[in-house]
Each structure stands twice: as C-alpha cells, then as structure tokens.
Scaffold this motif. Structure first.
Motif, short mmCIF file in Angstrom:
data_model
loop_
_atom_site.label_atom_id
_atom_site.label_comp_id
_atom_site.label_asym_id
_atom_site.label_seq_id
_atom_site.Cartn_x
_atom_site.Cartn_y
_atom_site.Cartn_z
N LEU B 115 -2.55 -8.55 1.58
CA LEU B 115 -2.77 -7.71 1.44
C LEU B 115 -2.94 -6.79 2.74
CD1 LEU B 115 -1.11 -5.32 -0.35
CD2 LEU B 115 -3.31 -4.70 -1.62
N GLY B 116 -4.44 -6.77 2.62
CA GLY B 116 -4.61 -5.67 4.32
C GLY B 116 -3.75 -5.69 4.84
N GLU B 118 -1.14 -7.77 6.24
CA GLU B 118 0.45 -7.15 5.72
C GLU B 118 0.33 -5.51 5.82
OE1 GLU B 118 3.28 -7.92 2.25
OE2 GLU B 118 1.68 -9.99 2.12
N LEU B 119 -0.48 -4.51 5.08
CA LEU B 119 -0.69 -3.56 5.08
C LEU B 119 -0.93 -2.79 6.96
CD1 LEU B 119 -2.44 -2.17 2.05
CD2 LEU B 119 -0.46 -1.69 2.50
N ALA B 120 -1.68 -3.67 7.48
CA ALA B 120 -1.77 -3.38 8.51
C ALA B 120 -0.80 -3.38 10.24
CB ALA B 120 -3.29 -3.82 9.00
#
Lengths: 256, 272
Positions: B115-116, B118-120
C-alpha cells in the motif's frame, strides 16, 4: 446445512399458504370476486401472456415498469453515491444539504404528484422523476453515514503512509464505505419499486402499477392479484440480484 | 556561511533522531470546558538507530507521546522534532504499527503490504521485489493471496510489520503492537522484530506496558508517571543486542532491572 433446511421450510410455508387459499376458494369460504383463488390467477396469467392486458402483452407492462425504475435508479446511484459520500466527508456541505434531505425523505411522495405534473407534465419524465427523488434521498442518507463513519485507524494509517486527500478517498474511504453503499442501494431499490405505483398513478397507460390500478376499477381482482404478485416477485428478485452482487464486490463484508 | 548551512552544521547528528523538547499536551475535557492534561514537561532525545521503549501505567500518555511523534496530534506546548524537523503531520518517513493490525479487508496480504509504495507511485516491479523480501523476512510466504480475515492475529500483525517496513522508513513508531497477542505469538513477534532490526536499523519508539517486552527489545526504557505523563526514570538496558529471550530471563541482572522498573512504575506519585 441449516441454510438448506431453512430454504425448504420457507418453500413449504408458501406451499401450505397457497394450498389453504386454494381450499378456501373451493369451499367458497370467500367470494371469488373479492379474493380469486390461485387457480384463477394462473388462468388469467396464461390469458394475459397470450392476449395481453389492454392490447399490450404482459411482458410489455413489466418491461415498461422496469424501464421506469431503472431509468430513475441509475442516475440516482450515479448522483447520490458521490454526493452522499461528499456530504459525509465535508460537514459544511452536509449542513447545507441536511435540512432539505431530512425534510423530503420522510415526505410521502404521493403529495408531490400535483406539483410534479404541473412542472414536468404527464409524460415519462414526471414518473421517472418521482422514483428518482425517492431513491436519491435514500442513497444520500446512506452514503453520507457510510463516509462519515470511516474507521479512524484506517484514516490514520493512510495518512501515515503518505496518502493525499484524493488517495485517502480512493484507497480508504470509498472501499471501506462499499458495504454500506450497497445497503443504501438495496434500500433505494425497495423505495424506488414502492414509488412505482405512485408514479404510475400519473396519467399512465402502461406498466404493472397502472395495470393494478386500472384492473381494480373494473373489479378484475384476478388481474389486480396477478399484478401484486408480479410486483412482489420482481422486487424480491431485484433484491436478490443486489445481494448476489454484494457478495461478489465486497466478499470481505461481515468478516472481521 | 548562510543560514540553512549553519543550521545543518549545528544539528549535524539530528538526521535519525527523535527529540521531545518540554512537550505538553492536553485534550478538551468533557463538561464545563475543563481540559485533561495528558502529558506535561516531557523531554526526551532518542538517538539515531536506537530502540526506546515507553513504559508506564495505563492512561499515562504513552500513546499520546507516540501520536505526537506520528503527527496525528500537535503538542499544546513544546516541540517535537523528527529527523531535525518539527513534526507538522503524519508522513511516510515514520512507519507506524498499531495494536490493531488495521489491515484493509478488501486487499489481500500482498496488496496490504504494498500500500505505501503504491500511494507513493513507485514502479510495481520495484515494489514487488521489496514486498517479496519482507514477506520472506516476516515468514508470510504462501499467504500473499490470502484475505486478512483468513489470518490469525499474529499473522495479521506480521502483515502490518511488513507494510511498515517495506519503504524502509528511518523511524518506526509502535503502539503496543503485540499487546493483543497471546504470549507464545508475542514472543515470536518480538524475535521477528529483533531480527529484522538487524537488517533495517531504524530508530524505534515503542510503547508497551509489558516490562519483559521492554527489557527484551529496548536499548533504553523510559518510565512515565501517571497522568499527566512526565518522565520518571530513564533506564539503559545494558544487555548486548541481539538478545536471547530464554537466556535473558534467567540473567540475575535482568531480574534486578525488572524489579527496579516495576517498582518505578508502581511507586506512588509522592515518592518522586
């Protein structure tokens, strides 16, 4: 196991009910003019399938009613879901909208008919509008609650992982709200289907709702009953479709 | 020398440090506009790469301190510096693990871990190879496609750790991450944390109320007073890292330290 057993019990309960209804009719416990026995309704259904009601085949009435409900329902979802979520996320927007939403939602939509006719005429638009407004209000309230109730821990997690506001909406808020959105949509289908009768009171000449009202004024209780059964069954099937869709889209719902 | 360079020189060793400088924090109270003082006059410096445990009775403001470092809350007094800069909000430089694994139920194990990145907006290939590495380190091989609800509490917390580690943040903030696990699982998670720390070497602030846990993991434990939380005692944990739990608990020095800490936690206020 118990699921199959309960389904069997439900089926048996319906079968016993229809049987008692049939026996009651045979023994002439009630006037067939007021409550036609099931056999007669099946006969009328067969007749309507071949000859139709008022020159239009039965499936046409069903299709017209479905068309009205979906014509109203699809825009209600497309507008209601994003707007409801926005209301849940932005308190100012909610404060602006809430008085109107809360005023109109419990209002019996029949009361709007005279105004809707004056404003939108007696064509399809006013019928679709009545269903649309009922479904929209239900969806707005459900989605606002869904977005407003986003788990605080998940929001903190998203922020800690560096999510922007847009990303929070897309990755955390929206998927988290999906189960409740489905519930709102499911309720809205019920409300929309209920409003159909009101909508088809507006100068209609097709549709199951209209068929029921029209047959009633000619004392054709068999057709009235057939219409009621069709309305009930269609509503039931629509609900089952949504529940099935919900299981595919949010399989994790209800599992901790 | 211009101002930013002078500043950089002055705080040459601040890069990996967490500094609390006379921090106070209070919440608006219930009725009558009263305020609850959660922490008061809290000053602590956590050196780069060190592991500090916050210990204290429940309600003493341990979690508040962690939330201030995370940027979920702003101090009502004093300063919190992470990596030399005042904290203005949450950010991906600080990996966070809560007591609740907080996995997103609509994502499988792999997608929760990624998730991290991907968000970045990191490239997927790079993310995937990093994910594989931490899936291996946390012992989650074979569970990549599982849904969170199919996992036990311990496995979920492994996913939460991998999710926090995958971006290799210089800081880790952990709020009783193993508090809800049974004793066996807790120990294996503590050992996992120790072994991965040998690889990643982040600066860790770890909140717990379990003295054994603090002594097994920490380079330094900080005992807080009851509310409003202040620092009662800072205790260096002298045992060399990595530690062996079974040997550690038999060590007389361990038992003495445990006695001191328990005593410090339970000691009434007036004895300060």
């Amino acid at each position: 196991m118990t699921k199959g057993r309960n389904a069997a019990i439900s089926l048996a309960s319906v079968a016993v009910f229809v049987f008692l209804w049939h026996v009651g009719g045979r023994l002439e416990l009630f006037s067939p003019l007021l409550l036609p026995p099931p056999g007669e309704i099946v006969d009328s259904a067969a007749e309507m399938l071949t000859e139709g009601y008022r020159q239009l085949p039965l499936w046409h009435h069903v299709a017209v009613s479905m068309g009205r409900v979906f014509g109203a329902f699809i825009p209600a979802v497309l507008i209601g879901v994003p707007m409801g979520l926005a209301m849940g996320l932005f308190p100012v927007l909610r404060a602006i909208m809430d008085p109107f939403v809360q005023f109109f939602r419990p209002l019996p939509k029949l009361a709007l008919i005279p105004l809707v006719i004056l404003w939108l005429g007696i064509g399809e638009v006013s019928k679709v509008f009545l269903i649309f407004i009922s479904a929209l209000l239900t969806i707005l309230v459900g989605c606002a609650a869904a977005a407003g109730g986003t788990d605080q821990g998940r929001l903190r997690l998203g922020r800690a992982l560096g999510a922007t506001d847009r990303q929070l909406l897309r990755y955390i808020v929206f998927p988290g709200a999906l189960p409740e959105i489905f519930t709102a949509v499911r309720l809205a289908v019920g409300v929309g289907w209920t409003t159909l009768i009101a909508a088809e009171m507006v100068a209609a000449d097709t549709g199951i709702g209209w068929m029921v009202l029209n047959a009633g004024s000619y004392m054709r209780t068999d057709i009235v009953m057939l219409g009621i059964i069709l309305l009930g069954l269609t509503g039931y099937i629509l609900d089952m479709v949504i529940v099935a869709l919900q299981k595919v889209v949010v399989p994790w719902d209800g599992k901790s | 020398m211009d101002a930013p360079a002078a500043e950089a020189a002055a705080c040459c060793r601040t890069e990996g440090r967490i500094v609390f400088d006379r921090v106070a924090h209070s919440f608006p109270g219930g009725s009558g506009g009263s305020v609850t003082e959660a922490v008061a006059d809290f000053s602590l410096e956590i050196e780069q790469g060190s592991f500090v445990c916050l210990l204290g009775p429940s309600g003493c403001g341990k979690s508040t301190i962690l939330n201030l470092a995370a940027g979920f809350e702003r101090p009502s007094g004093g300063r919190v510096l992470v990596g030399g800069r005042p904290v203005t909000g949450p950010g991906p430089d600080r990996g966070i693990v809560f007591q609740d694994a907080n996995l997103l139920p609509w994502r499988n194990v792999l997608k929760n871990i990624t998730l991290g990145p991907e968000l970045a907006g990191r490239p997927w290939e790079e993310t995937l190879s990093a994910a594989r590495r931490f899936i291996r380190l946390t012992g989650l091989e074979g569970f990549e496609r599982h849904a969170p609800y199919e996992l036990s509490g311990g496995m979920r917390q492994r996913v939460a750790l991998a999710r926090a580690w995958i971006t290799e943040p210089p800081f880790l903030l952990m709020d009783e991450p193993f508090g809800a696990l049974d004793a066996q699982t807790r120990l294996s998670m503590q050992e996992l944390l120790t072994s991965v720390r040998q690889v990643t070497g982040a600066t860790v602030l770890f909140v717990t109320h379990d003295v054994d846990e603090a002594l097994f993991l920490a380079d330094k434990t900080v005992v807080m007073t009851p509310r409003p939380g202040r620092i009662r005692q800072e205790i260096l944990v002298p045992f060399p890292q990595p530690r062996d739990y079974e040997r550690l608990i038999l060590n007389p020095a361990f038992m003495e330290l445990k006695y001191d800490i328990l005593h410090a936690i339970r000691r009434p206020e007036y004895e300060i």
